[in-house]
Each structure stands twice: as C-alpha cells, then as structure tokens.
Design a protein around this motif. Structure first.
Motif, short mmCIF file in Angstrom:
data_model
loop_
_atom_site.label_atom_id
_atom_site.label_comp_id
_atom_site.label_asym_id
_atom_site.label_seq_id
_atom_site.Cartn_x
_atom_site.Cartn_y
_atom_site.Cartn_z
N PHE A 117 127.78 41.74 4.36
CA PHE A 117 128.37 41.29 3.21
C PHE A 117 128.33 42.37 2.06
CE2 PHE A 117 123.91 40.14 2.71
CZ PHE A 117 123.75 40.01 1.47
N SER A 118 129.29 42.40 1.15
CA SER A 118 129.36 43.47 0.16
C SER A 118 130.04 43.03 -1.16
CB SER A 118 129.53 44.78 0.69
OG SER A 118 130.83 44.61 1.27
N LYS A 119 129.89 44.13 -1.96
CA LYS A 119 130.81 44.05 -3.15
C LYS A 119 131.79 45.16 -3.08
CE LYS A 119 127.77 42.18 -6.46
NZ LYS A 119 127.09 42.22 -7.60
N PRO A 120 132.70 45.32 -3.80
CA PRO A 120 133.48 46.76 -3.56
C PRO A 120 132.58 47.78 -4.14
CG PRO A 120 134.79 45.09 -4.83
CD PRO A 120 133.61 44.65 -4.62
N GLY A 121 132.96 49.11 -3.54
CA GLY A 121 132.01 49.98 -4.12
C GLY A 121 131.95 51.23 -2.97
N GLN A 122 130.79 51.15 -2.27
CA GLN A 122 130.65 52.17 -1.32
C GLN A 122 131.36 51.96 -0.07
OE1 GLN A 122 128.46 54.60 -2.37
NE2 GLN A 122 128.26 53.45 -4.18
N GLN A 139 135.57 35.58 9.01
CA GLN A 139 135.51 35.89 7.62
C GLN A 139 135.13 34.57 6.74
OE1 GLN A 139 136.18 39.15 6.81
NE2 GLN A 139 135.48 38.63 4.57
N ILE A 140 133.79 34.65 6.19
CA ILE A 140 133.60 33.41 5.39
C ILE A 140 133.91 33.50 4.09
CG2 ILE A 140 131.49 32.14 4.63
CD1 ILE A 140 131.43 32.47 7.87
N TYR A 141 133.73 34.44 3.18
CA TYR A 141 134.45 34.38 1.96
C TYR A 141 135.11 35.98 1.71
CZ TYR A 141 130.01 36.19 -0.16
OH TYR A 141 129.03 36.83 -0.31
N GLY A 142 135.95 36.01 0.80
CA GLY A 142 136.65 37.40 0.41
C GLY A 142 137.68 37.76 1.62
N SER A 143 138.14 38.80 1.48
CA SER A 143 138.91 39.33 2.45
C SER A 143 138.46 40.65 2.50
CB SER A 143 140.38 39.24 2.09
OG SER A 143 140.49 40.09 0.96
N SER A 144 139.06 41.46 4.07
CA SER A 144 138.54 42.53 4.28
C SER A 144 139.60 42.96 4.95
CB SER A 144 137.21 42.88 4.96
OG SER A 144 137.17 41.93 6.04
N ASN A 173 138.79 48.63 4.11
CA ASN A 173 138.71 48.50 2.75
C ASN A 173 138.08 47.10 2.41
OD1 ASN A 173 139.23 48.86 -0.05
ND2 ASN A 173 141.62 49.04 0.26
N LYS A 174 137.63 47.01 1.16
CA LYS A 174 137.03 45.95 0.70
C LYS A 174 137.27 45.75 -0.70
CE LYS A 174 132.46 47.86 0.13
NZ LYS A 174 131.10 47.85 0.26
N LYS A 175 138.12 44.92 -1.13
CA LYS A 175 138.83 44.97 -2.51
C LYS A 175 137.74 43.63 -3.37
CE LYS A 175 143.40 46.64 -1.52
NZ LYS A 175 144.83 46.49 -1.46
N ASN A 176 137.01 43.16 -2.80
CA ASN A 176 136.36 41.93 -3.30
C ASN A 176 135.04 41.67 -2.63
OD1 ASN A 176 137.34 40.48 -1.22
ND2 ASN A 176 139.07 39.98 -2.19
N LYS A 177 134.15 40.68 -3.16
CA LYS A 177 133.26 40.46 -2.55
C LYS A 177 133.58 39.80 -1.16
CE LYS A 177 130.69 39.30 -6.85
NZ LYS A 177 129.94 38.39 -7.45
N LYS A 178 132.69 40.01 -0.12
CA LYS A 178 132.99 39.75 1.25
C LYS A 178 131.71 39.16 1.89
CE LYS A 178 133.21 43.50 4.26
NZ LYS A 178 132.30 42.76 5.26
N LEU A 179 132.09 38.42 2.87
CA LEU A 179 130.94 37.87 3.67
C LEU A 179 131.53 37.65 5.17
CD1 LEU A 179 127.97 37.19 4.84
CD2 LEU A 179 128.62 34.57 3.97
N SER A 180 131.19 38.46 6.19
CA SER A 180 131.68 38.29 7.50
C SER A 180 130.54 37.69 8.51
CB SER A 180 132.27 39.53 8.17
OG SER A 180 133.40 39.93 7.17
#
Length: 186
Positions: A117-122, A139-144, A173-180
């Motif tokens: 899981f992460s936020k956009p950034g690195q 994919q639990i939340y967000g998209s990747s 790419n991760k444009k939003n918060k995501k959890l997988s």
C-alpha cells in the motif's frame, strides 16, 4: 486448475479495509517485530532504488532483545509515497481470516499473503520482475496501473489478477492511495 479455483475464491471474497483501519492496525506496534521467527521482515518499504528496507523505522532493541515498529518514523515514509509491504496479513481482520480459511480448505496448506500500500509519490513497485511461484493480487482500494508481460492494465477496487509463476509484471503507476493484497501460491 487449482490456481483458477483460488483466484475465484479471492475474487468472490469482499475485502473492505480502509486506509484508516490499516493505519490503526499498524499502530499496534507490538504486533510488528523487526522480523518474524523465520527471519522475514514484518514491514518493509520499497526505497528509491527499488529495493526493500526496514532498518529505517524500527526502534532500538529493548532489554529483551526485541525491536518493534516505530510507527512515527514509518509514517513519514508512507506520507512521502513510499510503497509499504506488510507481511503475513491473513490474521488481521475477520474478512481476511475467512479468506484464509477458504484458501486453506481449497489447498490444505497455509497461504502467505501480504499488503502492498502507498500514496502517490515514490516508485510504485519493483522493476519488471517475475517469481518462481504464482501470485494472486486483489486490489482492495484505490487503483494501480500494471504491466503484465507487455500488456498494460488497470486494477480497480475488488479486481483480482492471477499471475502464473514466471510471469513478468510490475506496477507502473499509482495515481491515488492504494492497497493491494498479494497471495503467494507455491
């Protein structure tokens, strides 16, 4: 055949964990020793070079020789957008325990699963790579955005992806918060 059955079990399981719930679970720092008894790190980040590290956010050893997650140090990396890997997560919530039971019943073995899981950034992930085992991603939340072999695709909440062993893949790419949730099938 068994991989498709397991992927169907994962797909049909509704796993709803919010960022807030996950952060609360991580605040229970005694649940997160530096390493499990089998020497696997409990929590890691993917650093700027694409390697995992956990040395940056675990407290110094206490009198019994144990070190635990320093949440305040770790959250700074999370807020900068580093992807966090949390290992062995199928015991954290009732939904995950139910999924673990279904998977265990299907194969007769314990299954290993991790959160990414992460936020956009690195960096969003490791470079294009493969494993000697199969992986099921939910994919639990967000998209990747993923690259699987040479094909690009987007995983949205509750989507499931089956990667047979030796399949090249990466999150590009991760444009939003995501959890997988990643489930490793050896």
């Amino acid at each position: 055949m068994i991989l498709n059955k397991l992927a169907n079990i994962v797909q049909s399981s509704n796993i709803n964990i919010t960022e807030e719930q996950l952060l609360e679970l991580l605040k229970n720092t005694k649940r997160w020793p530096y390493r499990y008894p089998w020497n696997q790190p409990t929590i890691e980040i993917i650093n700027n070079l694409g390697y995992t590290t956990s040395d940056l956010f675990f407290s110094q050893k206490n009198f019994s020789g144990f070190t635990y997650l320093d949440y305040d140090k770790w959250i700074k990396y999370y807020d900068l957008g580093y992807t966090t890997i949390v290992s062995h997560v199928l015991d954290l919530t009732e939904e995950l325990r139910n999924l673990n039971k279904k998977l265990n019943d299907a194969v007769g073995l314990n299954i290993s699963a991790n959160f990414y899981f992460s936020k956009p950034g690195q960096l969003p992930s490791f470079e294009h790579h493969s494993h000697k085992y199969s992986v099921i991603i939910k994919q639990i939340y967000g998209s990747s955005e993923w690259k699987v072999e040479d094909k690009k695709m987007t995983l949205k909440p509750q989507d499931t992806l089956l990667l047979p062993k030796n399949t090249l893949h990466s999150v590009i790419n991760k444009k939003n918060k995501k959890l997988s949730l990643t489930i490793n099938i050896e």
